[in-house]
Design a protein around this motif. Structure first.
Motif, PDB file in Angstrom:
ATOM      1  N   PRO A  66       1.053  -1.288  -0.445  1.00 49.48           N
ATOM      2  CA  PRO A  66       0.301   0.043  -0.016  1.00 49.48           C
ATOM      3  C   PRO A  66       1.008   1.192   0.030  1.00 49.48           C
ATOM      4  O   PRO A  66       2.057   1.827   0.799  1.00 49.48           O
ATOM      5  CB  PRO A  66      -0.625   0.006   1.063  1.00 49.48           C
ATOM      6  N   LEU A  67       0.180   1.995  -0.782  1.00 52.22           N
ATOM      7  CA  LEU A  67       1.043   3.445  -1.010  1.00 52.22           C
ATOM      8  C   LEU A  67       0.659   4.384   0.499  1.00 52.22           C
ATOM      9  O   LEU A  67      -0.522   4.539   0.949  1.00 52.22           O
ATOM     10  CB  LEU A  67       0.981   4.603  -2.179  1.00 52.22           C
ATOM     11  N   PRO A  68       1.707   4.793   1.321  1.00 49.10           N
ATOM     12  CA  PRO A  68       1.608   4.889   2.447  1.00 49.10           C
ATOM     13  C   PRO A  68       1.054   6.759   2.736  1.00 49.10           C
ATOM     14  O   PRO A  68       1.376   6.925   1.678  1.00 49.10           O
ATOM     15  CB  PRO A  68       2.932   5.238   3.480  1.00 49.10           C
ATOM     16  N   LYS A  69      -0.006   7.028   3.311  1.00 47.23           N
ATOM     17  CA  LYS A  69      -1.197   8.993   3.092  1.00 47.23           C
ATOM     18  C   LYS A  69       0.259   8.910   3.571  1.00 47.23           C
ATOM     19  O   LYS A  69       0.979   9.237   4.836  1.00 47.23           O
ATOM     20  CB  LYS A  69      -2.007   8.597   4.403  1.00 47.23           C
ATOM     21  N   GLN A  70       0.832  10.504   2.691  1.00 47.15           N
ATOM     22  CA  GLN A  70       2.044  11.508   2.949  1.00 47.15           C
ATOM     23  C   GLN A  70       1.562  12.797   4.673  1.00 47.15           C
ATOM     24  O   GLN A  70      -0.084  12.428   3.949  1.00 47.15           O
ATOM     25  CB  GLN A  70       2.018  12.655   1.915  1.00 47.15           C
TER      26      GLN A  70
END
Length: 408
Positions: free
Chosen positions: A399-403
């Protein structure tokens, strides 16, 4: 965060713990069961375990790195081991002759001493003493996690009640008296019929012994093979494994230093790159080597492996960079320092490759407070941002980490 394979000590912990299940009788909760002492089959299973651990380690060294045969490996070991401790800093500067003696002593302990197990009670006890002494020396001179402490456990099986009696209380109702009572009961049982339950237990122990013997066949074949592999299991249960350590010794220490910047352009010569500090692995050259054994910082260990490989071989380190870019709290809890704390996450993270050497005690660098001397080798992986990592992470189902919203 996706990391590498489990290291050796986790399979060793599994096997050691599995054998421990059979030390106690199945139908009592007593701390010291009086009528069911541990089966000699289980005691010998533990002895077989320490025999495989030590002989496997010795053989992989002799067949592996030439420096073990030339008696020079200890010239490098203290400086290049996974996580050096303060004692290693001074041990590294020992005379050449002492390092040769250490290497020779290592060979004797791992290649000759294990056979004492099969040469009678006194030599078996001597084996246990030597192996425990060896592990204590390793504990003092390095941070090899709980591995050395774990290796002491099967060595205890080399001692019988008589040899350990001095450790117990001499009070009439103390543990020593109970042990003597167990011994008396054991002697009496040899001349009297056994309870039905004891026959069941004996049958289970014999069956277990046969299983251990059967699963040991490929392990023995591997030990005898010129193409020996280490730290491998040949069965799905992973309860009879082959072991080995430091078959090769790195001659130079390299480290991956993770750096971040808030600059819009990572190629700007004026960009300020700040370093993340790990809890134990070398980073800041003025930080004293840590003393952490028997505790284990697994991330620090994995960074050691990554340093003498490439990031393509250790894709998890890119995932780690993504977590740092997202200011991931769980990952940051594994770090000693976060240079961006209170400022929002960095825009870019990169990996820099450095060569590290111990400073010389009493030398110019040591006088300046430096435990290490380092020299940049070059980039380990290029500057990365979250947007650029989107495709990489998606291809691996990460999953793309939330910035963080703090970043501007």
């Amino acid at each position: 965060m996706k990391m590498g394979k489990y290291p050796r000590w986790e399979s060793q912990l599994l096997e050691t713990g599995f054998l421990g299940i059979f030390l106690c009788p199945l139908w009592t909760l007593s701390r010291l069961p009086k009528n069911t002492p541990p089966s000699r089959i289980i005691i010998w299973a533990y002895r077989w375990l320490i025999f495989r651990i030590m002989l496997g380690a010795g053989l992989i060294k002799i067949r592996g790195d030439r420096c073990w045969r030339a008696l020079t490996c200890m010239n490098y070991h203290y400086e290049t081991q996974p996580v050096p401790n303060p004692i290693a800093y001074y041990m590294h500067r020992s005379p050449e002759g002492f390092h040769q003696f250490e290497t020779l002593f290592n060979h004797v302990i791992e290649l000759a001493v294990p056979f004492l197990l099969f040469l009678g009670r006194r030599l078996c006890i001597l084996h246990g003493l030597l192996q425990i002494l060896f592990q204590v020396l390793l504990i003092i001179s390095g941070n090899l996690s709980f591995l050395n402490w774990l290796t002491i456990v099967p060595s205890i099986a080399c001692f019988d009640d008589a040899s350990l009696a001095f450790l117990f209380s001499s009070k009439e109702k103390g543990t020593k008296a109970q042990v003597l009572e167990i011994q008396a009961n054991e002697a009496a049982r040899k001349t009297s019929p056994l309870p039905y339950g004891c026959y069941i237990r004996r049958g289970l122990n014999i069956s277990f012994g046969l299983l251990i013997a059967f699963l040991s066949v490929p392990v023995v074949v591997n030990l005898l093979s010129s193409k020996q592999v280490m730290n491998t299991s040949f069965n799905p249960l992973q309860i009879v494994n082959t072991y080995g350590a430091f078959g090769s010794v790195t001659k130079e220490r390299t480290e991956v230093i993770l750096q971040g910047t808030s600059s819009l352009d990572p190629n700007d010569p004026n960009a300020v790159w700040e370093e993340y500090e790990f809890k134990c692995k070398p980073g800041d050259v003025r930080r004293k080597p840590c003393l952490v054994s028997p505790y284990h910082y697994r991330l620090d260990w994995l960074m050691w492996f990554a340093a003498f490989q490439t990031y393509e071989q250790n894709e998890w380190i890119i995932h780690l960079a993504a977590k740092l870019l997202a200011d991931d709290k769980e990952v940051l809890s594994l770090m000693a320092t976060n240079p961006f704390e209170g400022k929002g996450p960095p825009r870019w993270v990169r990996g820099e490759h450095f060569r590290y050497k111990f400073s010389r005690p009493g030398g110019t660098h040591a006088a300046d407070g430096k435990w290490w001397i380092r020299k940049r080798i070059g980039p380990y992986f290029p500057p990365l941002n979250l947007e650029g990592l989107r495709k990489f992470l998606k291809a691996r189902n990460w999953p793309l980490p939330k910035q963080s919203l703090k970043q501007t």
